[in-house]
Design a protein around this motif. Structure first.
Motif, PDB file in Angstrom:
ATOM      1  N   LEU A   1     -35.360  14.397  35.322  1.00 54.38           N
ATOM      2  CA  LEU A   1     -36.636  14.173  35.659  1.00 54.38           C
ATOM      3  C   LEU A   1     -37.386  15.289  35.868  1.00 54.38           C
ATOM      4  O   LEU A   1     -38.446  15.666  35.136  1.00 54.38           O
ATOM      5  CB  LEU A   1     -37.071  12.894  36.615  1.00 54.38           C
ATOM      6  CG  LEU A   1     -36.529  11.528  36.374  1.00 54.38           C
ATOM      7  CD1 LEU A   1     -36.878  10.711  37.392  1.00 54.38           C
ATOM      8  CD2 LEU A   1     -36.966  11.148  35.092  1.00 54.38           C
ATOM      9  N   LEU A   2     -37.117  16.127  36.949  1.00 54.96           N
ATOM     10  CA  LEU A   2     -37.699  17.378  37.046  1.00 54.96           C
ATOM     11  C   LEU A   2     -37.704  18.312  36.011  1.00 54.96           C
ATOM     12  O   LEU A   2     -38.674  18.760  35.613  1.00 54.96           O
ATOM     13  CB  LEU A   2     -37.155  18.040  38.375  1.00 54.96           C
ATOM     14  CG  LEU A   2     -37.830  19.503  38.965  1.00 54.96           C
ATOM     15  CD1 LEU A   2     -39.137  19.028  39.146  1.00 54.96           C
ATOM     16  CD2 LEU A   2     -37.020  19.878  39.999  1.00 54.96           C
TER      17      LEU A   2
ATOM     18  N   GLY B   1     -41.775  19.608  29.409  1.00 56.11           N
ATOM     19  CA  GLY B   1     -42.851  19.078  28.575  1.00 56.11           C
ATOM     20  C   GLY B   1     -44.363  19.448  28.871  1.00 56.11           C
ATOM     21  O   GLY B   1     -44.899  19.981  28.112  1.00 56.11           O
ATOM     22  N   VAL B   2     -44.671  19.812  30.160  1.00 54.41           N
ATOM     23  CA  VAL B   2     -46.014  20.144  30.621  1.00 54.41           C
ATOM     24  C   VAL B   2     -45.989  21.912  30.088  1.00 54.41           C
ATOM     25  O   VAL B   2     -46.988  22.178  29.536  1.00 54.41           O
ATOM     26  CB  VAL B   2     -46.144  20.321  31.962  1.00 54.41           C
ATOM     27  CG1 VAL B   2     -47.325  21.008  32.524  1.00 54.41           C
ATOM     28  CG2 VAL B   2     -46.308  18.733  32.516  1.00 54.41           C
ATOM     29  N   LEU B   3     -44.945  22.502  30.300  1.00 57.20           N
ATOM     30  CA  LEU B   3     -45.034  24.014  29.814  1.00 57.20           C
ATOM     31  C   LEU B   3     -45.127  23.940  28.481  1.00 57.20           C
ATOM     32  O   LEU B   3     -45.986  24.850  27.707  1.00 57.20           O
ATOM     33  CB  LEU B   3     -43.924  24.731  30.433  1.00 57.20           C
ATOM     34  CG  LEU B   3     -43.536  26.233  30.157  1.00 57.20           C
ATOM     35  CD1 LEU B   3     -44.697  26.742  30.682  1.00 57.20           C
ATOM     36  CD2 LEU B   3     -42.166  26.430  30.640  1.00 57.20           C
TER      37      LEU B   3
ATOM     38  N   ALA C   1     -50.407  19.847  19.912  1.00 56.26           N
ATOM     39  CA  ALA C   1     -49.486  20.199  21.149  1.00 56.26           C
ATOM     40  C   ALA C   1     -49.302  18.967  22.211  1.00 56.26           C
ATOM     41  O   ALA C   1     -48.235  19.068  22.700  1.00 56.26           O
ATOM     42  CB  ALA C   1     -50.507  21.255  21.778  1.00 56.26           C
ATOM     43  N   LEU C   2     -50.250  17.974  22.543  1.00 59.93           N
ATOM     44  CA  LEU C   2     -49.943  17.189  23.409  1.00 59.93           C
ATOM     45  C   LEU C   2     -48.730  16.343  22.939  1.00 59.93           C
ATOM     46  O   LEU C   2     -47.627  15.834  23.714  1.00 59.93           O
ATOM     47  CB  LEU C   2     -51.108  16.185  23.492  1.00 59.93           C
ATOM     48  CG  LEU C   2     -50.952  14.865  24.460  1.00 59.93           C
ATOM     49  CD1 LEU C   2     -50.885  15.341  25.780  1.00 59.93           C
ATOM     50  CD2 LEU C   2     -52.250  14.119  24.324  1.00 59.93           C
TER      51      LEU C   2
ATOM     52  N   MET D   1     -42.754  14.626  23.333  1.00 63.03           N
ATOM     53  CA  MET D   1     -41.773  14.480  22.893  1.00 63.03           C
ATOM     54  C   MET D   1     -40.619  15.438  23.392  1.00 63.03           C
ATOM     55  O   MET D   1     -39.325  15.337  23.518  1.00 63.03           O
ATOM     56  CB  MET D   1     -41.777  14.590  21.446  1.00 63.03           C
ATOM     57  CG  MET D   1     -42.570  13.694  20.511  1.00 63.03           C
ATOM     58  SD  MET D   1     -42.399  13.657  18.966  1.00 63.03           S
ATOM     59  CE  MET D   1     -40.776  13.070  18.602  1.00 63.03           C
ATOM     60  N   THR D   2     -41.084  16.621  23.617  1.00 63.31           N
ATOM     61  CA  THR D   2     -40.110  17.631  24.175  1.00 63.31           C
ATOM     62  C   THR D   2     -39.634  17.443  25.567  1.00 63.31           C
ATOM     63  O   THR D   2     -38.385  17.498  25.885  1.00 63.31           O
ATOM     64  CB  THR D   2     -41.018  18.985  24.360  1.00 63.31           C
ATOM     65  OG1 THR D   2     -41.267  19.438  23.157  1.00 63.31           O
ATOM     66  CG2 THR D   2     -40.042  20.060  24.948  1.00 63.31           C
ATOM     67  N   GLY D   3     -40.610  16.706  26.444  1.00 61.75           N
ATOM     68  CA  GLY D   3     -40.280  16.198  27.802  1.00 61.75           C
ATOM     69  C   GLY D   3     -39.403  15.165  27.842  1.00 61.75           C
ATOM     70  O   GLY D   3     -38.280  15.002  28.599  1.00 61.75           O
TER      71      GLY D   3
END
Length: 362
Positions: A222-223, A229-231, A244-245, A250-252
Motif C-alpha cells: 500500500l505504501l 501513483g502520486v509521484l 496524467a491523473l 493505474m500505475t498505483g
C-alpha cells in the motif's frame, strides 16, 4: 485321534492376518496407509475442481489481513474496542474511495475513454509498422491469433471472464474479509481444532508468523502503491503528458503486482506520451525510468527492511506460475501466497534449529 497319514503330510501355510480381520493391528495399519493415500488423491482432485472458490476465499483472507492491519495500527492511538476501530477503518476507506472518484469522477471518466481510444490507435499503428517491415503477421492475422489464444483459455479463468462474475467475486471477497476481520480468533480456534493436539502449539506459532508476514507485505504494498501513483501523476502533469491523473491511478493500482504491473503501466505511459508527439513520448519514457529507478533503489529497499524481503526472481517466477494456473486472480495473489509459504518454511527451519536437527549437523 488324528490320521497318521495326515500328520506326516507337509503343508505350506501363508502367514499373516486375512483382509477381513480388521481387529488385527497389521491390517489396521495397512488400512490407515491406504486411507492416507486415498485422502491425498481426493484432496488434490477437490482442489483442482474448486480452485476458483478457494482463490476467492484466500483473497478474502488477504483483505481481512489488510483490514486487521488498519485496526491494529488504529489501536495504537485509539484505546477503544476492536469493533469500533474496524468500523472507523471501513468508513475511512469508503470515504476515501468515494471522495476520490466524486471529486475527480468526470475527469477520470473522460481520461479513461481517451486512454482506451489512444491505446487502440497506438497498437494499430505499431502493428501496421511491424507488419510493413515483415516483423510480424498482418493486423487481420494478428486479430485471428488473439481470438484463438483467448478462446483457448481454460475453465479455471473463465468464471471471472464476465463483468457480473468479477463484481460478484469482489463482493464475496469483501464480505469474507469483513467477517474474518471482525473476530479472527474464532476462525483461528477452528483451524487449531482440526490439528492434532500435539502439533497445535507449533501450528499456532506458524499461523501467527504467517499473519504477521502477510500484514507487513500488504502494508509495504500500500505504501509503495500510494507513493508510486502520486509521484507518477505529479511527474507526468509537470511534463505535460496527457491523462496524467488516470495514468497515476493505474500505475498505483498496478504497483500491487510487482514487475508485471510496472511493465504494463510503463507501456501505457509511453503509448499515451507518443500519441501527443515524439517529444512527449520521450518525456514519458524519462519519467517512467526516473520513477521506477527511484522506487526500486530508494523506496522498495526502505520498505523491505520493515516488511517482507522477497527475492525478485522468486516473486516473478511465482507470478508466472500462478497466472498460468489460476489466471488474473492468481497473478494478483501470487505475492501473498509466496510470502506465507516463505514464512512457514522459515518457521520450520527455526524449529529444526531449536531441536538441534539442522541439516549441517546431520
Amino acid at each position: 485321534m488324528s490320521d497318521p497319514a495326515t500328520a506326516r503330510e507337509q503343508v505350506s501355510v501363508t502367514p499373516g492376518p486375512s483382509p477381513h480381520e480388521v481387529r488385527d493391528e497389521a491390517t489396521r495399519n495397512e488400512l490407515r496407509k491406504a486411507a492416507v493415500w486415498l485422502g491425498m488423491a481426493s484432496a488434490i482432485a477437490l482442489i483442482v475442481l474448486l480452485i476458483q472458490p478457494l482463490l476467492i476465499i484466500f483473497a478474502g483472507l488477504v483483505f481481512a489481513a489488510l483490514l486487521d492491519g488498519g485496526v491494529r495500527l488504529l489501536g495504537r492511538v485509539l484505546p477503544i474496542g476492536r469493533g469500533w476501530r474496524l468500523l472507523i477503518v471501513c468508513l475511512l476507506t469508503i470515504a476515501f474511495l468515494f471522495g476520490t472518484f466524486y471529486l475527480a469522477g468526470v475527469q477520470i471518466t473522460d481520461q479513461v475513454m481517451q486512454l482506451r481510444s489512444t491505446i487502440e490507435a497506438q497498437i494499430g499503428r505499431a502493428a501496421s509498422w511491424l507488419s510493413s517491415h515483415g516483423l510480424m503477421p498482418g493486423v487481420s492475422d494478428l486479430s485471428g491469433m488473439a481470438r484463438q489464444a483467448l478462446s483457448s483459455v481454460g475453465r479455471v479463468t473463465s468464471w471471472l471472464g464476465t463483468a457480473a462474475g468479477a463484481i460478484t467475486s469482489l463482493f464475496m471477497i469483501m464480505v469474507i474479509g469483513l467477517f474474518v476481520a471482525m473476530d479472527p480468533h474464532i476462525y483461528e480456534r477452528g483451524l487449531q481444532w482440526m490439528i492434532p493436539a500435539a502439533q497445535r502449539t507449533e501450528f499456532a506459532l506458524t499461523l501467527r508468523r504467517m499473519g504477521e508476514t502477510l500484514r507487513r507485505l500488504l502494508a509495504g504494498r500500500l505504501l509503495g502503491m500510494a507513493f508510486e501513483g502520486v509521484l507518477t501523476a505529479v511527474a507526468l502533469w509537470i511534463a505535460g503528458v496527457p491523462m496524467a491523473l488516470i495514468l497515476g491511478i493505474m500505475t498505483g493500482l498496478l504497483a500491487f503486482i510487482p514487475n508485471v504491473g510496472a511493465f504494463i503501466s510503463g507501456a501505457l505511459m509511453v503509448a499515451v506520451g507518443f500519441s501527443a508527439g515524439v517529444h512527449t513520448g520521450v518525456v514519458a519514457i524519462v519519467v517512467y525510468i526516473v520513477v521506477q529507478t527511484f522506487d526500486g533503489y530508494v523506496v522498495i529497499p526502505m520498505v523491505a527492511k520493515r516488511t517482507v524481503d522477497l527475492p525478485p526472481a522468486l516473486t516473478l517466477g511465482a507470478q508466472i506460475m500462478a497466472s498460468a494456473l489460476f489466471g488474473i486472480l492468481g497473478l494478483a495473489l501470487a505475492d501473498p501466497m509466496t510470502a506465507m509459504v516463505k514464512a512457514a518454511m522459515e518457521r520450520r527451519a527455526e524449529r529444526l534449529e531449536e531441536d538441534g536437527a539442522t541439516p549441517s549437523e546431520d
